[in-house]
Design a protein around this motif. Structure first.
Motif, PDB file in Angstrom:
ATOM      1  N   SER A 113       0.805  -1.219   0.000  1.00 44.14           N
ATOM      2  CA  SER A 113       0.000   0.000   0.000  1.00 44.14           C
ATOM      3  C   SER A 113       0.842   1.275   0.000  1.00 44.14           C
ATOM      4  O   SER A 113       0.414   2.290  -0.553  1.00 44.14           O
ATOM      5  CB  SER A 113      -0.935   0.030   1.215  1.00 44.14           C
ATOM      6  OG  SER A 113      -0.189   0.056   2.419  1.00 44.14           O
ATOM      7  N   SER A 114       2.022   1.234   0.590  1.00 47.67           N
ATOM      8  CA  SER A 114       2.840   2.440   0.726  1.00 47.67           C
ATOM      9  C   SER A 114       3.573   2.776  -0.574  1.00 47.67           C
ATOM     10  O   SER A 114       4.158   1.907  -1.222  1.00 47.67           O
ATOM     11  CB  SER A 114       3.867   2.253   1.851  1.00 47.67           C
ATOM     12  OG  SER A 114       4.786   3.323   1.875  1.00 47.67           O
ATOM     13  N   GLU A 115       3.562   4.046  -0.927  1.00 46.68           N
ATOM     14  CA  GLU A 115       4.273   4.525  -2.108  1.00 46.68           C
ATOM     15  C   GLU A 115       5.769   4.247  -1.986  1.00 46.68           C
ATOM     16  O   GLU A 115       6.464   4.042  -2.988  1.00 46.68           O
ATOM     17  CB  GLU A 115       4.030   6.034  -2.284  1.00 46.68           C
ATOM     18  CG  GLU A 115       4.662   6.639  -3.519  1.00 46.68           C
ATOM     19  CD  GLU A 115       4.059   6.131  -4.821  1.00 46.68           C
ATOM     20  OE1 GLU A 115       4.765   6.204  -5.859  1.00 46.68           O
ATOM     21  OE2 GLU A 115       2.898   5.671  -4.808  1.00 46.68           O
ATOM     22  N   ALA A 116       6.267   4.227  -0.746  1.00 46.20           N
ATOM     23  CA  ALA A 116       7.700   3.976  -0.524  1.00 46.20           C
ATOM     24  C   ALA A 116       8.122   2.594  -0.989  1.00 46.20           C
ATOM     25  O   ALA A 116       9.309   2.355  -1.250  1.00 46.20           O
ATOM     26  CB  ALA A 116       8.024   4.149   0.962  1.00 46.20           C
ATOM     27  N   PHE A 117       7.151   1.669  -1.106  1.00 43.96           N
ATOM     28  CA  PHE A 117       7.461   0.305  -1.519  1.00 43.96           C
ATOM     29  C   PHE A 117       6.959  -0.012  -2.927  1.00 43.96           C
ATOM     30  O   PHE A 117       6.823  -1.178  -3.281  1.00 43.96           O
ATOM     31  CB  PHE A 117       6.892  -0.697  -0.510  1.00 43.96           C
ATOM     32  CG  PHE A 117       7.592  -0.662   0.821  1.00 43.96           C
ATOM     33  CD1 PHE A 117       8.833  -1.251   0.982  1.00 43.96           C
ATOM     34  CD2 PHE A 117       7.007  -0.024   1.908  1.00 43.96           C
ATOM     35  CE1 PHE A 117       9.486  -1.214   2.206  1.00 43.96           C
ATOM     36  CE2 PHE A 117       7.651   0.022   3.137  1.00 43.96           C
ATOM     37  CZ  PHE A 117       8.898  -0.563   3.284  1.00 43.96           C
ATOM     38  N   LYS A 118       6.713   1.022  -3.721  1.00 49.86           N
ATOM     39  CA  LYS A 118       6.305   0.789  -5.101  1.00 49.86           C
ATOM     40  C   LYS A 118       7.391  -0.002  -5.831  1.00 49.86           C
ATOM     41  O   LYS A 118       8.567   0.354  -5.790  1.00 49.86           O
ATOM     42  CB  LYS A 118       6.067   2.114  -5.810  1.00 49.86           C
ATOM     43  CG  LYS A 118       5.540   1.960  -7.224  1.00 49.86           C
ATOM     44  CD  LYS A 118       5.275   3.314  -7.872  1.00 49.86           C
ATOM     45  CE  LYS A 118       4.745   3.143  -9.287  1.00 49.86           C
ATOM     46  NZ  LYS A 118       4.495   4.437  -9.950  1.00 49.86           N
ATOM     47  N   ASP A 119       7.003  -1.105  -6.449  1.00 46.34           N
ATOM     48  CA  ASP A 119       7.915  -2.028  -7.148  1.00 46.34           C
ATOM     49  C   ASP A 119       8.865  -2.738  -6.186  1.00 46.34           C
ATOM     50  O   ASP A 119       9.812  -3.392  -6.620  1.00 46.34           O
ATOM     51  CB  ASP A 119       8.728  -1.311  -8.236  1.00 46.34           C
ATOM     52  CG  ASP A 119       7.845  -0.809  -9.369  1.00 46.34           C
ATOM     53  OD1 ASP A 119       6.786  -1.424  -9.612  1.00 46.34           O
ATOM     54  OD2 ASP A 119       8.209   0.190 -10.010  1.00 46.34           O
ATOM     55  N   LYS A 120       8.603  -2.619  -4.873  1.00 48.71           N
ATOM     56  CA  LYS A 120       9.459  -3.253  -3.864  1.00 48.71           C
ATOM     57  C   LYS A 120       8.582  -3.949  -2.822  1.00 48.71           C
ATOM     58  O   LYS A 120       8.776  -3.782  -1.624  1.00 48.71           O
ATOM     59  CB  LYS A 120      10.369  -2.213  -3.199  1.00 48.71           C
ATOM     60  CG  LYS A 120      11.336  -1.534  -4.160  1.00 48.71           C
ATOM     61  CD  LYS A 120      12.227  -0.525  -3.446  1.00 48.71           C
ATOM     62  CE  LYS A 120      11.466   0.737  -3.113  1.00 48.71           C
ATOM     63  NZ  LYS A 120      12.358   1.818  -2.600  1.00 48.71           N
ATOM     64  N   ALA A 121       7.614  -4.703  -3.296  1.00 51.61           N
ATOM     65  CA  ALA A 121       6.611  -5.283  -2.399  1.00 51.61           C
ATOM     66  C   ALA A 121       7.150  -6.420  -1.537  1.00 51.61           C
ATOM     67  O   ALA A 121       6.480  -6.854  -0.596  1.00 51.61           O
ATOM     68  CB  ALA A 121       5.402  -5.767  -3.190  1.00 51.61           C
ATOM     69  N   VAL A 122       8.345  -6.916  -1.851  1.00 49.31           N
ATOM     70  CA  VAL A 122       9.018  -7.891  -0.996  1.00 49.31           C
ATOM     71  C   VAL A 122      10.450  -7.415  -0.792  1.00 49.31           C
ATOM     72  O   VAL A 122      10.987  -6.673  -1.613  1.00 49.31           O
ATOM     73  CB  VAL A 122       9.009  -9.322  -1.598  1.00 49.31           C
ATOM     74  CG1 VAL A 122       7.600  -9.816  -1.802  1.00 49.31           C
ATOM     75  CG2 VAL A 122       9.784  -9.363  -2.898  1.00 49.31           C
ATOM     76  N   PRO A 123      11.089  -7.826   0.322  1.00 51.54           N
ATOM     77  CA  PRO A 123      12.472  -7.401   0.568  1.00 51.54           C
ATOM     78  C   PRO A 123      13.457  -8.122  -0.351  1.00 51.54           C
ATOM     79  O   PRO A 123      14.058  -9.136   0.021  1.00 51.54           O
ATOM     80  CB  PRO A 123      12.692  -7.750   2.045  1.00 51.54           C
ATOM     81  CG  PRO A 123      11.720  -8.842   2.331  1.00 51.54           C
ATOM     82  CD  PRO A 123      10.531  -8.568   1.457  1.00 51.54           C
ATOM     83  N   ASP A 124      13.597  -7.622  -1.544  1.00 55.54           N
ATOM     84  CA  ASP A 124      14.448  -8.220  -2.562  1.00 55.54           C
ATOM     85  C   ASP A 124      14.797  -7.112  -3.552  1.00 55.54           C
ATOM     86  O   ASP A 124      13.923  -6.304  -3.894  1.00 55.54           O
ATOM     87  CB  ASP A 124      13.686  -9.361  -3.265  1.00 55.54           C
ATOM     88  CG  ASP A 124      14.562 -10.177  -4.201  1.00 55.54           C
ATOM     89  OD1 ASP A 124      15.060  -9.602  -5.195  1.00 55.54           O
ATOM     90  OD2 ASP A 124      14.735 -11.380  -3.950  1.00 55.54           O
ATOM     91  N   PRO A 125      16.030  -7.027  -4.018  1.00 57.98           N
ATOM     92  CA  PRO A 125      16.398  -5.943  -4.936  1.00 57.98           C
ATOM     93  C   PRO A 125      15.713  -6.030  -6.296  1.00 57.98           C
ATOM     94  O   PRO A 125      15.673  -5.049  -7.029  1.00 57.98           O
ATOM     95  CB  PRO A 125      17.923  -6.084  -5.070  1.00 57.98           C
ATOM     96  CG  PRO A 125      18.214  -7.497  -4.704  1.00 57.98           C
ATOM     97  CD  PRO A 125      17.199  -7.862  -3.666  1.00 57.98           C
ATOM     98  N   ARG A 126      15.142  -7.180  -6.637  1.00 55.20           N
ATOM     99  CA  ARG A 126      14.445  -7.316  -7.905  1.00 55.20           C
ATOM    100  C   ARG A 126      13.046  -6.712  -7.813  1.00 55.20           C
ATOM    101  O   ARG A 126      12.435  -6.691  -6.757  1.00 55.20           O
ATOM    102  CB  ARG A 126      14.372  -8.790  -8.310  1.00 55.20           C
ATOM    103  CG  ARG A 126      15.746  -9.384  -8.638  1.00 55.20           C
ATOM    104  CD  ARG A 126      15.732 -10.894  -8.682  1.00 55.20           C
ATOM    105  NE  ARG A 126      15.552 -11.492  -7.360  1.00 55.20           N
ATOM    106  CZ  ARG A 126      15.746 -12.780  -7.088  1.00 55.20           C
ATOM    107  NH1 ARG A 126      16.123 -13.600  -8.050  1.00 55.20           N
ATOM    108  NH2 ARG A 126      15.558 -13.241  -5.861  1.00 55.20           N
TER     109      ARG A 126
END
Length: 210
Positions: A113-126
């Motif tokens: 939900s957070s904009e800070a995690f856009k395209d980063k929905a899991v803790p992984d650099p991909r």
């Protein structure tokens, strides 16, 4: 220990070490600015998560619970993972339940939900796209867990019984983390609120003030 002091997983380790009175050198990795996804840190933890413990011989241990287990093996007392066989089993059970039924849903709620995690929905650099429905479900499951753990705390002083343990540290950190997505105990969670006040009085809880 490489950490981002405000993040929940590093805080689990911070509080654990404070209970053990173990001092460890820490290096701050600014997750907000993306420092954890830069090559210098990825050479330590390719998954980009914090915390990561680097030993003198270069060995790296990631995952907060694994780091706590490492230090517990070096210094067993106080027995935060339980002393008797029964205590060990109960602490492990509640650690797992808090992780699976509490931490994971809150993480899903925040990361999807957070904009800070856009395209980063899991803790992984991909790149991993957000799924809004997972955020909604995560918030629902997290609130459900507050109901469940409140019922448990009507039956015992601490999460796993009469003694303070790693399960209490995990729950205490979870409540702070859950507040980020506005999952907060209400007047219906009297036992949970009483427990939180009890744990808040511990010296180790001061890690949340820094």
């Amino acid at each position: 220990i490489y950490e981002f002091r405000r993040a929940p997983n590093p805080r689990r380790v911070q509080m654990f070490l404070a209970e053990k009175k173990i001092e460890v050198e820490t290096i701050q990795i600014n997750v907000r600015s993306g420092e954890n996804r830069e090559s210098n840190y990825l050479s330590i933890n390719p998954k980009s998560g914090v915390p990561a413990l680097q030993l003198d011989d270069g060995t790296v241990i990631t995952e907060s619970m694994a780091i706590c287990r490492y230090f517990d093996a070096i210094q067993p007392e106080p027995f935060l993972f339980g002393e008797s066989a029964e205590e060990k089993g109960l602490v492990e059970m509640w650690n797992r339940k808090i992780e699976i039924e509490g931490m994971n849903p809150v993480g899903e709620g925040l990361r999807n939900s957070s904009e800070a995690f856009k395209d980063k929905a899991v803790p992984d650099p991909r790149v991993t796209k957000q799924i809004p429905e997972l955020a909604e479900r995560g918030i629902m499951l997290a609130n459900r867990f507050l109901d469940d753990i409140n019922k448990k705390l009507k039956q015992s002083k601490y999460v796993a019984g009469d003694n303070f343990s790693m399960a209490d540290i995990n729950l205490f950190v979870l409540l702070d983390f859950a507040s980020w997505i506005k999952v907060i105990p209400t007047e219906d969670h009297g036992s949970l609120i009483k427990w939180k006040e009890l744990v808040s009085s511990r010296e180790s809880a001061k890690v949340f003030e820094s």
